[in-house]
Design a protein around this motif. Sequence first.
Motif, PDB file in Angstrom:
ATOM      1  N   MET A   1       0.913  -1.199   0.100  1.00  0.00           N
ATOM      2  CA  MET A   1      -0.092  -0.018  -0.003  1.00  0.00           C
ATOM      3  C   MET A   1       0.818   1.341   0.007  1.00  0.00           C
ATOM      4  SD  MET A   1      -1.856   2.658   1.599  1.00  0.00           S
ATOM      5  CE  MET A   1      -1.679   2.459   3.529  1.00  0.00           C
ATOM      6  N   ASP A   4       2.580   1.878  -3.321  1.00  0.00           N
ATOM      7  CA  ASP A   4       1.644   2.166  -4.364  1.00  0.00           C
ATOM      8  C   ASP A   4       1.584   3.649  -3.863  1.00  0.00           C
ATOM      9  OD1 ASP A   4      -0.365   1.434  -6.427  1.00  0.00           O
ATOM     10  OD2 ASP A   4      -1.475   2.341  -5.028  1.00  0.00           O
ATOM     11  N   ARG A   8       2.072   6.597  -6.843  1.00  0.00           N
ATOM     12  CA  ARG A   8       1.012   7.623  -7.415  1.00  0.00           C
ATOM     13  C   ARG A   8       1.010   8.983  -6.821  1.00  0.00           C
ATOM     14  NH1 ARG A   8      -4.440   4.471  -7.357  1.00  0.00           N
ATOM     15  NH2 ARG A   8      -3.473   3.581  -5.264  1.00  0.00           N
ATOM     16  N   HIS A  55      -5.105  12.841  -5.099  1.00  0.00           N
ATOM     17  CA  HIS A  55      -5.087  11.393  -5.036  1.00  0.00           C
ATOM     18  C   HIS A  55      -5.608  10.780  -3.942  1.00  0.00           C
ATOM     19  CE1 HIS A  55      -3.458   7.548  -5.869  1.00  0.00           C
ATOM     20  NE2 HIS A  55      -2.977   7.561  -4.800  1.00  0.00           N
ATOM     21  N   GLN A  56      -5.135  11.320  -2.555  1.00  0.00           N
ATOM     22  CA  GLN A  56      -5.449  10.690  -1.313  1.00  0.00           C
ATOM     23  C   GLN A  56      -6.954  10.947  -1.001  1.00  0.00           C
ATOM     24  OE1 GLN A  56      -2.001  10.739   1.743  1.00  0.00           O
ATOM     25  NE2 GLN A  56      -1.934  12.767   0.578  1.00  0.00           N
ATOM     26  N   GLU A  57      -7.516  11.934  -1.632  1.00  0.00           N
ATOM     27  CA  GLU A  57      -8.897  12.182  -1.102  1.00  0.00           C
ATOM     28  C   GLU A  57      -9.899  11.491  -2.326  1.00  0.00           C
ATOM     29  OE1 GLU A  57      -9.747  13.124   1.802  1.00  0.00           O
ATOM     30  OE2 GLU A  57      -7.843  13.840   2.480  1.00  0.00           O
ATOM     31  N   GLY A  58      -9.455  11.189  -3.463  1.00  0.00           N
ATOM     32  CA  GLY A  58     -10.281  10.610  -4.451  1.00  0.00           C
ATOM     33  C   GLY A  58     -10.959  12.132  -5.235  1.00  0.00           C
ATOM     34  N   GLY A 179       1.246  12.878  13.579  1.00  0.00           N
ATOM     35  CA  GLY A 179       0.256  11.807  13.374  1.00  0.00           C
ATOM     36  C   GLY A 179      -0.673  12.216  12.189  1.00  0.00           C
ATOM     37  N   PHE A 180      -0.406  12.921  11.262  1.00  0.00           N
ATOM     38  CA  PHE A 180      -1.058  13.239  10.090  1.00  0.00           C
ATOM     39  C   PHE A 180      -0.525  12.658   8.825  1.00  0.00           C
ATOM     40  CE2 PHE A 180      -3.825  17.159   8.295  1.00  0.00           C
ATOM     41  CZ  PHE A 180      -4.420  16.244   7.486  1.00  0.00           C
ATOM     42  N   ALA A 181      -0.902  11.317   8.608  1.00  0.00           N
ATOM     43  CA  ALA A 181       0.034  10.984   7.415  1.00  0.00           C
ATOM     44  C   ALA A 181      -0.251  11.607   5.966  1.00  0.00           C
ATOM     45  CB  ALA A 181      -0.379   9.344   7.311  1.00  0.00           C
ATOM     46  N   LYS A 182      -1.679  11.782   5.851  1.00  0.00           N
ATOM     47  CA  LYS A 182      -1.788  12.266   4.385  1.00  0.00           C
ATOM     48  C   LYS A 182      -1.163  13.662   4.377  1.00  0.00           C
ATOM     49  CE  LYS A 182      -6.443  10.581   3.810  1.00  0.00           C
ATOM     50  NZ  LYS A 182      -8.015  10.778   3.821  1.00  0.00           N
TER      51      LYS A 182
ATOM     52  N   HIS B 113      -3.065   8.948  15.260  1.00  0.00           N
ATOM     53  CA  HIS B 113      -3.145   8.901  13.815  1.00  0.00           C
ATOM     54  C   HIS B 113      -4.665   8.981  13.815  1.00  0.00           C
ATOM     55  CE1 HIS B 113      -2.214   6.717   9.784  1.00  0.00           C
ATOM     56  NE2 HIS B 113      -2.747   7.878   9.518  1.00  0.00           N
ATOM     57  N   SER B 116      -6.360  12.260  13.808  1.00  0.00           N
ATOM     58  CA  SER B 116      -6.023  13.143  12.789  1.00  0.00           C
ATOM     59  C   SER B 116      -6.941  13.059  11.725  1.00  0.00           C
ATOM     60  CB  SER B 116      -4.500  12.620  12.169  1.00  0.00           C
ATOM     61  OG  SER B 116      -4.762  11.926  11.220  1.00  0.00           O
ATOM     62  N   ASP B 118      -6.563  11.988   8.959  1.00  0.00           N
ATOM     63  CA  ASP B 118      -6.818  10.793   8.134  1.00  0.00           C
ATOM     64  C   ASP B 118      -7.772   9.877   8.526  1.00  0.00           C
ATOM     65  OD1 ASP B 118      -4.432  11.353   7.188  1.00  0.00           O
ATOM     66  OD2 ASP B 118      -3.056  10.476   8.480  1.00  0.00           O
ATOM     67  N   ASN B 192     -11.413   7.578   4.275  1.00  0.00           N
ATOM     68  CA  ASN B 192     -10.977   6.955   3.073  1.00  0.00           C
ATOM     69  C   ASN B 192      -9.347   6.450   3.145  1.00  0.00           C
ATOM     70  OD1 ASN B 192      -9.740   9.397   2.580  1.00  0.00           O
ATOM     71  ND2 ASN B 192     -10.894   9.558   0.561  1.00  0.00           N
TER      72      ASN B 192
END
Lengths: 307, 218
Positions: A1, A4, A8, A55-58, A179-182, B113, B116, B118, B192
């Motif tokens: 994941m 990928d 992208r 991309h992350q939010e579609g 903690g905010f990966a996006k 996490h 957040s 996310d 998501n």
Amino acid sequence: MELDLLLRAVIGPATIAVVGVVILRLVLGAPGWKSSAPAWIALLLASAPIAAVVHQEGGLRWPPALAYDWLPVAMASAAGLAAALRVPSAASWPWRLGVSVAASVVALSVIAPPGHASAEWRLSSAAAIAASAFGAASGWGGSPSEAGRTDAPRIAASAPFLSMWAVAAAGSAIVILSGFAKLAVVMGALSACSAALAVGAFTVRGTQAGVATSVAFAVILGAGAWFGLGYDEAGIPASAWLLLAMSPAASAVSRIAPATWPRVSMVLGSAAPAAVAFAAVAVTIASVGLPGQAPAESSPYARLTAP
Amino acid sequence: MCCIARTAVPFVALSLAAALAVPSMLGAGEPAPAAVQEAAAPAASAPMTCTVDPVHSMALFRVHHLGAGKFWGRFNDVTGTFVFTPGSAEGMKFDISIATESVDSGNDDLDKHLRSPDFFAAKDFPKMTFVSTGASKRGDGMYELKGDLTMRGTTKPVTATLEFCGMADMGRGPKAGFEATFTVKRSEFGVNYGVDKGAIGDEVKIVVGLEGGPKAAK
């Protein structure tokens, strides 16, 4: 994941950016590219983190549900304005300051990170990011005396982008610790795109950061740092976020080197922002540590396994 | 002899008491099953309005992780009210609020996490809510509860299987308990992260355990 996602959302947009440089150079020709490169590169640079969000939010959510959903709007508006104003590298300092302030105000007027959306926070953040952008425009953006030089070594054109790469990578590391990966992926996309543009600047003559790209990078980074502060769940000190946001300003130290020492000036202008950004990482790690697999302190398991 | 008889009486009484006490210590004296309690509940026609006891209520969630294990987490701060009439779905109402900040996975880094944007975006949306819109009886102590779940600013209708767990007064005032189970697709609520490649499942099973009484108990 993860691989990928990296392909992208991070590597893909960066590759498209450098391909965009080559195509624009071919379409515009050498003179056209030399005069407009910073504006186009500002747009290409902003497109990478925006693509990472999309991309992350579609897709782009409209109307935005979260404060964070406004980040692409802020990035696009900052880069768009900086590109549209087309302040040349030879411009005097009031012009650089003007575009820095304008881009910061436009970008920060549309975002309101949770807990940091008051008028005081907005004003102080806009002032800090405008100062950072002005420093970047004066350092990475090139001094007036260097403007229009075609005999500069290729590495001189690449150096600002390499510095941006390191700064954004540091930002991504801090954000992941919060903690905010996006958002970390977004900063990673900014970093990867800077690295790709460093390659582009090295290989395609006339590719330079200029005022527009430097201002766009500083404002995008600042907006990301402000969101990082707003959504921080780890308790990272505000000073770390401020250091990160202000790190592009450190490129202005290149001005202290005499004009006869261009290499010293280049090294100073590239290394100083990276050093400040890494200092922000150090402050973060000293404060919250590195991520681990330890259970919550409230868990009885933690007490049982405590050394 | 007289003395022996007088001494024996207390022994016999103690033996009888012990014989009666042992079965109850072994569990024979536990509360009757919920359905029995529901049928035997006093004032069966009077609706009871309860405030959720946040100490003895929680919401659990379960999601498929990396295509392998089923990961469980919980929310510790569940508040709200519910109205019910023992043995009937008539007038049943649930208005439940869950503090997203209270998400608890047992791992501090994972909790950060999860709070957040996310996942739960706790700073943008400190609460997720469930407000029932209707209920129907499905069997002894079992109900189907329909309602609107609001998470991250998105409201979607959900249908929960609701079990009446029991009602009793053990000296702290009357208490009633319910357990609701339902499944949602988190992507429909804008959560998501990790959905596209199935690293973290889209379907999330949610189990909400509620205990409450006419007065909030702490």
